[in-house]
Write a protein that holds these residues in place. Structure first.
Motif, PDB file in Angstrom:
ATOM      1  N   PRO A  27      45.980  35.034  57.171  1.00 48.17           N
ATOM      2  CA  PRO A  27      46.418  35.870  56.051  1.00 48.17           C
ATOM      3  C   PRO A  27      45.243  36.558  55.353  1.00 48.17           C
ATOM      4  N   ILE A  28      45.517  37.704  54.778  1.00 49.14           N
ATOM      5  CA  ILE A  28      44.485  38.467  54.056  1.00 49.14           C
ATOM      6  C   ILE A  28      45.005  38.774  52.654  1.00 49.14           C
TER       7      ILE A  28
ATOM      8  N   THR B  44      45.728  40.496  49.170  1.00 49.46           N
ATOM      9  CA  THR B  44      45.873  41.863  48.671  1.00 49.46           C
ATOM     10  C   THR B  44      45.717  41.809  47.151  1.00 49.46           C
TER      11      THR B  44
ATOM     12  N   ASN C 201      47.455  44.105  55.637  1.00 52.22           N
ATOM     13  CA  ASN C 201      48.533  43.674  56.531  1.00 52.22           C
ATOM     14  C   ASN C 201      49.493  44.824  56.824  1.00 52.22           C
TER      15      ASN C 201
ATOM     16  N   GLU D 128      50.846  36.242  63.329  1.00 50.47           N
ATOM     17  CA  GLU D 128      50.313  35.695  62.077  1.00 50.47           C
ATOM     18  C   GLU D 128      51.391  34.876  61.368  1.00 50.47           C
TER      19      GLU D 128
ATOM     20  N   HIS E  92      53.260  33.121  55.701  1.00 54.08           N
ATOM     21  CA  HIS E  92      52.692  32.888  54.367  1.00 54.08           C
ATOM     22  C   HIS E  92      51.416  33.686  54.133  1.00 54.08           C
ATOM     23  N   GLY E  93      50.971  33.690  52.869  1.00 53.67           N
ATOM     24  CA  GLY E  93      49.767  34.416  52.495  1.00 53.67           C
ATOM     25  C   GLY E  93      48.540  33.522  52.486  1.00 53.67           C
ATOM     26  N   SER E  94      47.514  33.954  51.742  1.00 56.97           N
ATOM     27  CA  SER E  94      46.189  33.325  51.828  1.00 56.97           C
ATOM     28  C   SER E  94      46.024  32.152  50.876  1.00 56.97           C
ATOM     29  N   ALA E  95      47.074  31.816  50.109  1.00 58.81           N
ATOM     30  CA  ALA E  95      47.075  30.664  49.172  1.00 58.81           C
ATOM     31  C   ALA E  95      45.690  30.375  48.608  1.00 58.81           C
TER      32      ALA E  95
ATOM     33  N   ASP F 111      48.406  23.639  55.458  1.00 62.31           N
ATOM     34  CA  ASP F 111      49.168  23.286  56.648  1.00 62.31           C
ATOM     35  C   ASP F 111      48.904  24.328  57.751  1.00 62.31           C
TER      36      ASP F 111
ATOM     37  N   TYR G 188      49.864  17.848  53.015  1.00 59.39           N
ATOM     38  CA  TYR G 188      50.580  17.458  51.783  1.00 59.39           C
ATOM     39  C   TYR G 188      51.998  18.032  51.701  1.00 59.39           C
TER      40      TYR G 188
HETATM   41  P1  NAD Z   1      51.115  32.418  49.636  1.00 59.16           P
HETATM   42  O1  NAD Z   1      52.017  32.327  50.803  1.00 59.16           O
HETATM   43  O2  NAD Z   1      49.677  32.633  49.915  1.00 59.16           O
HETATM   44  O3  NAD Z   1      51.208  31.067  48.790  1.00 59.16           O
HETATM   45  C1  NAD Z   1      52.323  30.661  48.031  1.00 59.16           C
HETATM   46  C2  NAD Z   1      52.300  29.134  47.933  1.00 59.16           C
HETATM   47  O4  NAD Z   1      52.820  28.610  49.142  1.00 59.16           O
HETATM   48  C3  NAD Z   1      50.900  28.547  47.835  1.00 59.16           C
HETATM   49  O5  NAD Z   1      50.454  28.460  46.526  1.00 59.16           O
HETATM   50  C4  NAD Z   1      51.105  27.200  48.458  1.00 59.16           C
HETATM   51  O6  NAD Z   1      51.649  26.329  47.497  1.00 59.16           O
HETATM   52  C5  NAD Z   1      52.118  27.454  49.522  1.00 59.16           C
HETATM   53  N1  NAD Z   1      51.532  27.676  50.850  1.00 59.16           N
HETATM   54  C6  NAD Z   1      51.422  28.843  51.527  1.00 59.16           C
HETATM   55  N2  NAD Z   1      50.874  28.649  52.723  1.00 59.16           N
HETATM   56  C7  NAD Z   1      50.626  27.321  52.820  1.00 59.16           C
HETATM   57  C8  NAD Z   1      50.074  26.507  53.845  1.00 59.16           C
HETATM   58  N3  NAD Z   1      49.656  26.980  55.024  1.00 59.16           N
HETATM   59  N4  NAD Z   1      49.964  25.176  53.606  1.00 59.16           N
HETATM   60  C9  NAD Z   1      50.373  24.651  52.459  1.00 59.16           C
HETATM   61  N5  NAD Z   1      50.921  25.364  51.448  1.00 59.16           N
HETATM   62  C10 NAD Z   1      51.042  26.688  51.631  1.00 59.16           C
HETATM   63  O7  NAD Z   1      51.705  33.551  48.671  1.00 59.16           O
HETATM   64  P2  NAD Z   1      51.064  34.311  47.435  1.00 59.16           P
HETATM   65  O8  NAD Z   1      50.380  33.309  46.547  1.00 59.16           O
HETATM   66  O9  NAD Z   1      52.129  35.151  46.906  1.00 59.16           O
HETATM   67  O10 NAD Z   1      49.961  35.269  48.072  1.00 59.16           O
HETATM   68  C11 NAD Z   1      48.559  34.999  48.098  1.00 59.16           C
HETATM   69  C12 NAD Z   1      47.861  36.196  48.734  1.00 59.16           C
HETATM   70  O11 NAD Z   1      48.248  36.317  50.092  1.00 59.16           O
HETATM   71  C13 NAD Z   1      48.206  37.525  48.067  1.00 59.16           C
HETATM   72  O12 NAD Z   1      47.022  38.278  47.939  1.00 59.16           O
HETATM   73  C14 NAD Z   1      49.158  38.196  49.035  1.00 59.16           C
HETATM   74  O13 NAD Z   1      49.096  39.585  48.971  1.00 59.16           O
HETATM   75  C15 NAD Z   1      48.620  37.679  50.359  1.00 59.16           C
HETATM   76  N6  NAD Z   1      49.608  37.687  51.449  1.00 59.16           N
HETATM   77  C16 NAD Z   1      49.149  37.991  52.675  1.00 59.16           C
HETATM   78  C17 NAD Z   1      50.015  37.965  53.765  1.00 59.16           C
HETATM   79  C18 NAD Z   1      49.471  38.316  55.110  1.00 59.16           C
HETATM   80  O14 NAD Z   1      48.275  38.282  55.313  1.00 59.16           O
HETATM   81  N7  NAD Z   1      50.300  38.642  56.084  1.00 59.16           N
HETATM   82  C19 NAD Z   1      51.351  37.595  53.594  1.00 59.16           C
HETATM   83  C20 NAD Z   1      51.788  37.242  52.319  1.00 59.16           C
HETATM   84  C21 NAD Z   1      50.901  37.280  51.243  1.00 59.16           C
END
Ligand code: NAD
Length: 333
Positions: free
Chosen positions: A69-70, A72, A82, A257, A260-263, A273, A313
């Motif tokens: 993930p990257i 934004t 993305n 990919e 989910h995003g970059s958490a 995970d 977790y």
């Molecule tokens: P996110 O998916 O990164 O995280 C949301 C929550 O989900 C996290 O706080 C965490 O609790 C949980 N989570 C997500 N992935 C996990 C993993 N692998 N293991 C454990 N827990 C996990 O969503 P967000 O916080 O809305 O976005 C963060 C950044 O990521 C933003 O800058 C967004 O633009 C970007 N993003 C990128 C992509 C992509 O690269 N395709 C997709 C979605 C969001």
């Protein structure tokens, strides 16, 4: 011969989960020649763009990428890397399988759905403007060409993977022109596939049905916005984002990919995970014709999650990213 694959570690938790997925793929029996390229925040300062041309060139050359993930930036800063990647490489399908994994906490068991989302147009075309000071317009664009190719992909996928049915999802009762065109095109394309059952559903009804009777559905094909929303709903049915894989696919190239995003709050903590990225890598292995390696990885992931000992977790354990990957590798051997 080894398959050349572009590897984009991404940022936030990206580098850790991508490293885990890479190790798992390397232990799966498939031979991969990884070509690592950086994109996103890491190169923004030094190269003046988060998506340098060499990243696109590498994917054009290999045809396949595994991507973390990257981030934004919200409000200001650069536009989504993305979205830009999908547009520039014409990756017109976003494929998101939602398959239950025993051991993952979820309200449902035995979910087996595949969401095929159109990736290039609809309200995501970015045609928006203010009308005076107190109104705004966002234009929804649906074309016959984009509808045709995404529905064809869904039907071909259903046929190839032995799935029983394709459901086109729309709001053509209200949006008679745009969604009407999507539905009309879907019916025309589906008529060419007499071995694949076809039906359509209105999107609001679809959401309720997916929550109440998910077992009635199989492959769903949707315009971009409904696809975005419904695919997260389906990820929720199988236990959430940590285990939801994805792929962006075009005629020439494909980028795999996690959904989910970059958490960022978990970055660098060996806590995230790796499952969604590892399962995205299994979609990549299948795309490369390495079905047996994909099956080995999938079975090992299911075994480790089912045992519940070496899981992160979010799956109820206290293992780190690397430990979970080690357990998956051990399960394959
Ligand atoms: P996110 O998916 O990164 O995280 C949301 C929550 O989900 C996290 O706080 C965490 O609790 C949980 N989570 C997500 N992935 C996990 C993993 N692998 N293991 C454990 N827990 C996990 O969503 P967000 O916080 O809305 O976005 C963060 C950044 O990521 C933003 O800058 C967004 O633009 C970007 N993003 C990128 C992509 C992509 O690269 N395709 C997709 C979605 C969001």
């Amino acid at each position: 011969m080894a398959h050349a694959v572009t590897l984009i570690p991404g940022d936030g938790i990206g580098p850790e989960i991508v490293a885990a997925a890479r190790r798992v793929v390397d232990a799966s029996g498939a031979e991969i020649e990884w070509r690592t390229v950086e994109a996103g925040e890491a190169v923004m300062e030094s190269e003046g763009t988060p998506l340098p041309e060499r990243v696109l060139d590498s994917i054009r050359e290999t045809g396949v990428a595994l991507k973390g993930p990257i981030t934004t930036p919200v409000g200001s800063g650069f536009r989504s890397v993305n979205v830009a990647l999908r547009k520039q490489l014409d990756l017109y399908v976003n494929l998101r399988p939602a398959l239950s994994i025993p051991g993952v906490r979820s309200r449902y068991e035995d979910i087996d759905l595949v969401v095929v989302r159109e990736n290039t147009e609809d309200l995501y075309a970015g045609v928006e403007h203010m009308v005076g000071e107190d109104a705004a317009e966002s234009i929804k664009i649906i074309t016959r060409k984009a509808s045709e190719r995404v529905v064809r992909f869904a039907c071909e996928y259903a046929r190839r993977e032995g799935r029983r049915k394709v459901t086109a999802v729309h709001k053509a009762n209200i949006l008679k022109y745009s969604d009407g065109l999507f539905l009309e095109t879907a019916r025309q394309v589906a008529a060419e596939y007499d071995d694949v059952e076809f039906e359509d559903r209105i999107v609001d009804n679809m959401c309720m049905q997916l929550v109440q009777k998910p077992e009635l559905y199989d492959v769903l094909v949707l315009p971009n916005l409904y696809g975005d929303i419904v695919s997260d709903l389906c990820a929720g049915l199988v236990g959430g984002l940590g285990v939801a894989p994805g792929a962006n696919i075009g005629d020439q190239m494909a980028v795999f990919e996690p959904v989910h995003g970059s958490a960022p709050k978990y970055a660098g903590q060996d806590k995230a995970d790796p499952t969604a990225t590892i399962l995205s890598a299994t979609l990549m292995l299948r795309h490369l014709g390495e079905g047996e390696a994909a099956d080995r990885v999938t079975a090992a992931v299911r075994q480790v999650i089912g045992a519940g000992e070496h899981v992160t977790y979010d799956l109820g354990g206290d293992a780190g990213t690397a430990e979970m990957a080690d357990a998956i590798i051990a399960a394959m051997q």
